[in-house]
Design a protein around this motif. Structure first.
Motif, PDB file in Angstrom:
ATOM      1  N   UNK A 142      -2.913 -13.360  -9.169  1.00 53.98           N
ATOM      2  CA  UNK A 142      -2.446 -14.464  -9.995  1.00 53.98           C
ATOM      3  C   UNK A 142      -1.604 -13.976 -11.176  1.00 53.98           C
ATOM      4  N   UNK A 143      -1.958 -12.827 -11.760  1.00 55.32           N
ATOM      5  CA  UNK A 143      -1.217 -12.285 -12.908  1.00 55.32           C
ATOM      6  C   UNK A 143      -0.117 -11.328 -12.479  1.00 55.32           C
ATOM      7  N   UNK A 144      -0.097 -10.984 -11.187  1.00 56.92           N
ATOM      8  CA  UNK A 144       0.897 -10.041 -10.646  1.00 56.92           C
ATOM      9  C   UNK A 144       0.829  -8.703 -11.378  1.00 56.92           C
ATOM     10  N   UNK A 145      -0.390  -8.209 -11.546  1.00 58.84           N
ATOM     11  CA  UNK A 145      -0.621  -6.926 -12.210  1.00 58.84           C
ATOM     12  C   UNK A 145      -1.286  -5.983 -11.222  1.00 58.84           C
ATOM     13  N   UNK A 146      -0.779  -4.745 -11.153  1.00 55.78           N
ATOM     14  CA  UNK A 146      -1.328  -3.720 -10.256  1.00 55.78           C
ATOM     15  C   UNK A 146      -1.766  -2.523 -11.086  1.00 55.78           C
ATOM     16  N   UNK A 147      -2.988  -2.052 -10.813  1.00 57.32           N
ATOM     17  CA  UNK A 147      -3.504  -0.864 -11.488  1.00 57.32           C
ATOM     18  C   UNK A 147      -3.971   0.147 -10.452  1.00 57.32           C
ATOM     19  N   UNK A 148      -3.753   1.413 -10.733  1.00 56.47           N
ATOM     20  CA  UNK A 148      -4.257   2.503  -9.911  1.00 56.47           C
ATOM     21  C   UNK A 148      -5.121   3.379 -10.798  1.00 56.47           C
ATOM     22  N   UNK A 151      -4.767   2.682 -14.364  1.00 55.40           N
ATOM     23  CA  UNK A 151      -3.410   2.808 -14.927  1.00 55.40           C
ATOM     24  C   UNK A 151      -2.525   1.718 -14.343  1.00 55.40           C
ATOM     25  N   UNK A 152      -1.901   0.925 -15.224  1.00 50.69           N
ATOM     26  CA  UNK A 152      -1.026  -0.150 -14.743  1.00 50.69           C
ATOM     27  C   UNK A 152       0.268   0.434 -14.182  1.00 50.69           C
ATOM     28  N   UNK A 153       0.668  -0.088 -13.022  1.00 53.95           N
ATOM     29  CA  UNK A 153       1.877   0.389 -12.341  1.00 53.95           C
ATOM     30  C   UNK A 153       2.909  -0.729 -12.331  1.00 53.95           C
ATOM     31  N   UNK A 154       4.104  -0.436 -12.810  1.00 51.84           N
ATOM     32  CA  UNK A 154       5.178  -1.428 -12.836  1.00 51.84           C
ATOM     33  C   UNK A 154       5.862  -1.479 -11.462  1.00 51.84           C
ATOM     34  N   UNK A 155       5.836  -2.645 -10.840  1.00 46.41           N
ATOM     35  CA  UNK A 155       6.481  -2.828  -9.542  1.00 46.41           C
ATOM     36  C   UNK A 155       7.590  -3.859  -9.663  1.00 46.41           C
ATOM     37  N   UNK A 157       9.802  -7.033  -8.073  1.00 49.59           N
ATOM     38  CA  UNK A 157       9.281  -8.268  -7.491  1.00 49.59           C
ATOM     39  C   UNK A 157       8.987  -8.131  -6.000  1.00 49.59           C
ATOM     40  N   UNK A 158       9.930  -7.607  -5.236  1.00 49.24           N
ATOM     41  CA  UNK A 158       9.736  -7.481  -3.796  1.00 49.24           C
ATOM     42  C   UNK A 158       8.632  -6.475  -3.476  1.00 49.24           C
ATOM     43  N   UNK A 159       8.509  -5.427  -4.283  1.00 45.73           N
ATOM     44  CA  UNK A 159       7.440  -4.451  -4.059  1.00 45.73           C
ATOM     45  C   UNK A 159       6.073  -5.106  -4.248  1.00 45.73           C
ATOM     46  N   UNK A 160       5.947  -5.913  -5.306  1.00 46.40           N
ATOM     47  CA  UNK A 160       4.670  -6.611  -5.507  1.00 46.40           C
ATOM     48  C   UNK A 160       4.420  -7.611  -4.382  1.00 46.40           C
ATOM     49  N   UNK A 161       5.440  -8.375  -3.999  1.00 44.51           N
ATOM     50  CA  UNK A 161       5.272  -9.370  -2.927  1.00 44.51           C
ATOM     51  C   UNK A 161       4.823  -8.701  -1.626  1.00 44.51           C
ATOM     52  N   UNK A 162       5.372  -7.523  -1.347  1.00 43.99           N
ATOM     53  CA  UNK A 162       4.985  -6.782  -0.150  1.00 43.99           C
ATOM     54  C   UNK A 162       3.525  -6.348  -0.242  1.00 43.99           C
ATOM     55  N   UNK A 163       3.135  -5.802  -1.387  1.00 47.91           N
ATOM     56  CA  UNK A 163       1.744  -5.377  -1.578  1.00 47.91           C
ATOM     57  C   UNK A 163       0.792  -6.578  -1.500  1.00 47.91           C
ATOM     58  N   UNK A 164       1.187  -7.704  -2.095  1.00 43.37           N
ATOM     59  CA  UNK A 164       0.349  -8.906  -2.065  1.00 43.37           C
ATOM     60  C   UNK A 164       0.191  -9.435  -0.654  1.00 43.37           C
ATOM     61  N   UNK A 165       1.267  -9.370   0.144  1.00 44.44           N
ATOM     62  CA  UNK A 165       1.191  -9.835   1.538  1.00 44.44           C
ATOM     63  C   UNK A 165       0.176  -9.011   2.325  1.00 44.44           C
ATOM     64  N   UNK A 166       0.093  -7.717   2.053  1.00 42.69           N
ATOM     65  CA  UNK A 166      -0.903  -6.872   2.709  1.00 42.69           C
ATOM     66  C   UNK A 166      -2.298  -7.171   2.167  1.00 42.69           C
ATOM     67  N   UNK A 206       9.053   3.137  -1.476  1.00 44.72           N
ATOM     68  CA  UNK A 206       9.040   3.030  -2.936  1.00 44.72           C
ATOM     69  C   UNK A 206       7.652   2.650  -3.439  1.00 44.72           C
ATOM     70  N   UNK A 207       7.001   1.746  -2.720  1.00 44.62           N
ATOM     71  CA  UNK A 207       5.657   1.311  -3.110  1.00 44.62           C
ATOM     72  C   UNK A 207       4.677   2.473  -3.066  1.00 44.62           C
ATOM     73  N   UNK A 208       4.707   3.250  -1.989  1.00 43.61           N
ATOM     74  CA  UNK A 208       3.814   4.414  -1.876  1.00 43.61           C
ATOM     75  C   UNK A 208       4.072   5.415  -2.997  1.00 43.61           C
ATOM     76  N   UNK A 209       5.345   5.632  -3.308  1.00 42.12           N
ATOM     77  CA  UNK A 209       5.682   6.586  -4.360  1.00 42.12           C
ATOM     78  C   UNK A 209       5.153   6.131  -5.716  1.00 42.12           C
ATOM     79  N   UNK A 210       5.306   4.847  -6.029  1.00 40.58           N
ATOM     80  CA  UNK A 210       4.860   4.339  -7.327  1.00 40.58           C
ATOM     81  C   UNK A 210       3.333   4.285  -7.432  1.00 40.58           C
ATOM     82  N   UNK A 211       2.668   3.922  -6.327  1.00 45.45           N
ATOM     83  CA  UNK A 211       1.206   3.843  -6.367  1.00 45.45           C
ATOM     84  C   UNK A 211       0.575   5.228  -6.426  1.00 45.45           C
TER      85      UNK A 211
END
Length: 231
Positions: A142-148, A151-155, A157-166, A206-211
């Motif tokens: 809901x907040x579109x926030x990703x942490x690893x 640690x918060x990771x800046x993604x 829009x499309x990277x977040x949408x892809x991760x959210x779809x999974x 790109x998503x794998x690299x950032x995460x």
């Protein structure tokens, strides 16, 4: 079932709201882009969220495509674009902005309610808690926030949408075709499919690299991807 009905014509809005209520839906009618954003993300929505949005793309204050993008950035509520723009380019633009389906005016109420039911059935299979955790990964949908690992990771829009779809598939394998449909709005017969597949691979990399969390985004060879707990 609560429907937010977005239509700039008062006469059309009133007639459609009456037809939907007769079909058993609760209807919140609004006539502007600001109105739908308030209805979906405002304080009242916290206690009584809508189940689906019927979005007219021709609005007086904001373009409907931009409204759809803003909705999708803030909420996972299903959206059906309802519009007089029937040409293919408008349809593709609406879908790529985040709409789940597209209905062209004029239409029969039976067709509209059938499409609503189909979209709601598909969405029901994707319902998960607002926060999904997989190994060190924490995704606040809901907040579109990703942490690893805290640690918060800046993604992007499309990277977040892809991760959210999974994340919404709760560990199930998601085919490349479904990801292209969900994230890019590309159908299997879309002429941009080949470019879309390349874009999908680029975004996964790109998503794998950032995460930087090996084993979380898993490739299922010949099928697609899934989200796993990792090592």
């Amino acid at each position: 079932m609560k429907v937010v009905l977005v239509e700039d014509s008062e006469a059309v809005r009133d007639a459609l709201a009456a037809a939907l209520r007769a079909a058993g839906y609760r209807v919140t009618p609004v006539g502007t882009g600001a109105g739908v954003l308030e209805a979906v993300t405002g304080p009242d929505a916290a206690t009584d969220p809508p189940d689906i949005v019927l979005l007219d793309l021709g609005l007086p204050d904001l373009d409907g495509v931009e409204v759809c993008r803003r909705l999708r950035a803030r909420s996972s509520v299903p959206v059906i674009a309802v519009t007089a723009r029937g040409h293919q380019q408008a349809r593709v633009l609406g879908l790529r902005s985040g709409a789940d389906d597209y209905v062209v005016k004029p239409f029969a109420i039976d067709e509209l309610t059938a499409r609503m039911e189909a979209v709601l059935r598909r969405s029901a299979g994707h319902v998960v808690a607002p926060v999904v955790e997989a190994g060190p990964l924490r995704i606040d949908l809901s907040r579109r926030v990703v942490e690893v690992a805290g640690r918060e990771v800046a993604l992007r829009r499309k990277e977040f949408d892809l991760l959210a779809a999974l994340a919404r598939r709760d560990g199930a394998v998601v085919s490349r075709a479904d990801l292209l449909d969900d994230v890019w709005g590309l159908a299997p017969d879309d002429p941009g499919l080949e470019a879309g597949l390349h874009s999908l691979e680029v975004h996964v990399a790109a998503l794998r690299s950032k995460l930087d969390a090996p084993g979380v985004v898993v490739t299922v060879r010949g099928v697609g991807y899934r989200l796993a707990a990792g090592d």
